[in-house]
Design a protein around this motif. Sequence first.
Motif, mmCIF file in Angstrom:
data_model
loop_
_atom_site.group_PDB
_atom_site.id
_atom_site.type_symbol
_atom_site.label_atom_id
_atom_site.label_comp_id
_atom_site.label_asym_id
_atom_site.label_seq_id
_atom_site.Cartn_x
_atom_site.Cartn_y
_atom_site.Cartn_z
ATOM 1 N N SER A 20 -22.653 -8.619 -37.941
ATOM 2 C CA SER A 20 -22.324 -9.865 -38.641
ATOM 3 C C SER A 20 -22.321 -11.083 -37.881
ATOM 4 O O SER A 20 -22.110 -10.836 -36.401
ATOM 5 C CB SER A 20 -21.042 -9.399 -39.313
ATOM 6 O OG SER A 20 -19.900 -9.401 -38.386
ATOM 7 N N VAL A 21 -22.409 -12.034 -38.245
ATOM 8 C CA VAL A 21 -22.471 -13.301 -37.591
ATOM 9 C C VAL A 21 -21.540 -14.420 -38.250
ATOM 10 O O VAL A 21 -21.786 -14.510 -39.633
ATOM 11 C CB VAL A 21 -23.956 -13.830 -37.285
ATOM 12 C CG1 VAL A 21 -23.771 -15.072 -36.747
ATOM 13 C CG2 VAL A 21 -24.996 -12.894 -36.961
ATOM 14 N N TRP A 22 -20.671 -14.918 -37.545
ATOM 15 C CA TRP A 22 -20.029 -16.199 -38.261
ATOM 16 C C TRP A 22 -20.224 -17.364 -37.305
ATOM 17 O O TRP A 22 -20.958 -17.248 -36.325
ATOM 18 C CB TRP A 22 -18.536 -15.732 -38.267
ATOM 19 C CG TRP A 22 -17.671 -15.144 -37.059
ATOM 20 C CD1 TRP A 22 -17.201 -15.581 -36.194
ATOM 21 C CD2 TRP A 22 -17.699 -13.756 -36.961
ATOM 22 N NE1 TRP A 22 -16.719 -14.748 -35.240
ATOM 23 C CE2 TRP A 22 -17.093 -13.540 -35.617
ATOM 24 C CE3 TRP A 22 -18.551 -12.623 -37.284
ATOM 25 C CZ2 TRP A 22 -16.850 -12.436 -34.841
ATOM 26 C CZ3 TRP A 22 -18.325 -11.318 -36.377
ATOM 27 C CH2 TRP A 22 -17.447 -11.224 -35.587
ATOM 28 N N SER A 23 -19.332 -18.416 -37.515
ATOM 29 C CA SER A 23 -19.755 -19.805 -36.794
ATOM 30 C C SER A 23 -19.396 -19.572 -35.357
ATOM 31 O O SER A 23 -19.827 -20.290 -34.592
ATOM 32 C CB SER A 23 -18.896 -20.800 -37.431
ATOM 33 O OG SER A 23 -17.691 -20.454 -37.520
ATOM 34 N N GLY A 39 -18.901 -16.620 -29.181
ATOM 35 C CA GLY A 39 -19.910 -16.969 -28.628
ATOM 36 C C GLY A 39 -21.343 -16.655 -29.190
ATOM 37 O O GLY A 39 -21.152 -15.528 -29.708
ATOM 38 N N SER A 40 -22.270 -17.298 -28.748
ATOM 39 C CA SER A 40 -23.716 -16.999 -29.629
ATOM 40 C C SER A 40 -24.635 -16.180 -28.791
ATOM 41 O O SER A 40 -25.498 -15.801 -29.181
ATOM 42 C CB SER A 40 -24.388 -18.036 -30.203
ATOM 43 O OG SER A 40 -24.591 -18.996 -29.210
ATOM 44 N N GLY A 41 -24.260 -16.018 -27.227
ATOM 45 C CA GLY A 41 -25.062 -15.394 -26.393
ATOM 46 C C GLY A 41 -25.289 -13.899 -26.590
ATOM 47 O O GLY A 41 -24.226 -13.050 -26.841
ATOM 48 N N LEU A 42 -26.438 -13.380 -26.545
ATOM 49 C CA LEU A 42 -26.646 -12.035 -26.710
ATOM 50 C C LEU A 42 -26.934 -11.261 -25.620
ATOM 51 O O LEU A 42 -27.054 -11.756 -24.446
ATOM 52 C CB LEU A 42 -27.959 -12.002 -27.542
ATOM 53 C CG LEU A 42 -28.495 -12.713 -28.892
ATOM 54 C CD1 LEU A 42 -29.835 -12.410 -29.336
ATOM 55 C CD2 LEU A 42 -26.968 -12.354 -29.694
ATOM 56 N N PRO A 43 -26.498 -9.935 -25.499
ATOM 57 C CA PRO A 43 -26.320 -9.095 -24.357
ATOM 58 C C PRO A 43 -28.054 -9.057 -23.636
ATOM 59 O O PRO A 43 -28.978 -9.112 -24.324
ATOM 60 C CB PRO A 43 -26.174 -7.783 -24.875
ATOM 61 C CG PRO A 43 -25.371 -7.991 -26.245
ATOM 62 C CD PRO A 43 -26.020 -9.171 -26.889
#
Length: 488
Positions: free
Chosen positions: A39-42, A114-118
Amino acid sequence: MRHRTLTGLAAACLLISTTAAVPALAAGPELTARIVQTSVWSTGYGADVVVTNTGDAPSAGWTVWFELPLGTVVTNSWSAVRASDGGHHTFVNASYNGIIAPGGQQTFGFNAAGSGLPFGCTVDGLPCAGGSVPTSPGPSSPTPTPSLSPSPSPSPSPSPTDPTGTVVDVSTADQLHAALAGALPGQTIRMAAGEYHGSFLIQRAGGADAPITLTGPRTAVLVNDGPSGTAPSCPVPTANWDPGYGLWVFAAPRWNLTGFTVRDAKKGVVIDDSPHVVVDGLHVHHTDEEGVHFRRSSADGMLRNSTVEYTGLAQPGYGEGVYIGSAGSNWECHGNVGGVDRSDRVQVVGNRIGPYVGAEHVDVKEGTFDGVIRANTFDGRGISGQNSADSWVDVKGIGYTIEGNLGSFSAPGTFANGYETHNPTTTPAFPNGCANVWRANTADLGGVGAYAIRVTSTSKCVGAPNVVHASNTVRNATSGLTNIVVTP
């Protein structure tokens, strides 16, 4: 809600034997790690990490390590013991999911702000991309992780500065009371099999990078023989009063509750003023009222991989399987954020709810925002119809995503629709029951229910309409899929 699969984060890793005499091609486990955004939120996202054994021998345990870029942090995790150091995050298996049979898999998860990915992912010290040990960014061997060996004493003993905490083993109700009362961030309290009778209260907070875990096998059972004493006007921990809750988390954020059973209580698990609490793999059953309740602005919580059944034994109309927030009429007690119970962004994922849940399987109350109800199985047998409880899910909240659920109904019970919305008026005013989205749900209404998804009002949601996608399906309905225009 959009969904993405993180690429480049899954590869097989051979677990190296420490015995030099073992041939290089000897049978053994081979683990892969795959990170999937769920899931993704703001302001962030949630993800599952699937660890699969593609080898020909069981694994003895596993450790997954990865890094997050500056500005992104792990806010909570479940089904693994986590140690974090800045942007570096290590996850070791929990006590119950370290052994993975050949061809099998175990899953843990985390939420991130935050939006950074592993990146730099490793499994047991080897790169997830395969090949030799990386020089950057992953470590050549995993960051030290919490020990899962038994503590010599049931009393909590770690120093408050210990970043990894310790494991505290308990086997009696008195030991459990003591461990909960003295819990420290990063600690794991591990229950042995058996029944624990009493009123169990959690009031110690975990840390942002060091949640506290209460875990045990399914045969570790919390039973509350209460209630007793004189209750205060609003439920808060009070001397000589037992509310009858199986487990009460009060003003204690960042706990993971995993694996055990709660039964024979007035209410099952009640989470008050405690954000970032993860309930994972519990069995909650035979409660007088609701099974699991996120209340008093317990935001960013999660219920997953759990079974909730046989609720509302004393008050069927108040026997919700999962209860998110509070009715506006109860905000005087539970409205602790601007007069509102803002139990926002609660996720209910992958659970089996029912049969014999007396009220709604999930009741989403007004004033709550942006939750997720995904991949659950709802068994409507035994729903009472009392107190307007005649659907699997009643959404009075705002901006919820309801997707991929499987619902069914058959006698006995009283059943009107699979999913419903309502628009109660509250002060301050919210567009309650609006901006919710249904997709890819499968409904069998048993020849009794009218609509799979019934939206009570469109006029009250003109600026934030509810959306029913064509990917939803229904069978055995007396009226059809929905009473509003379907969106492709």
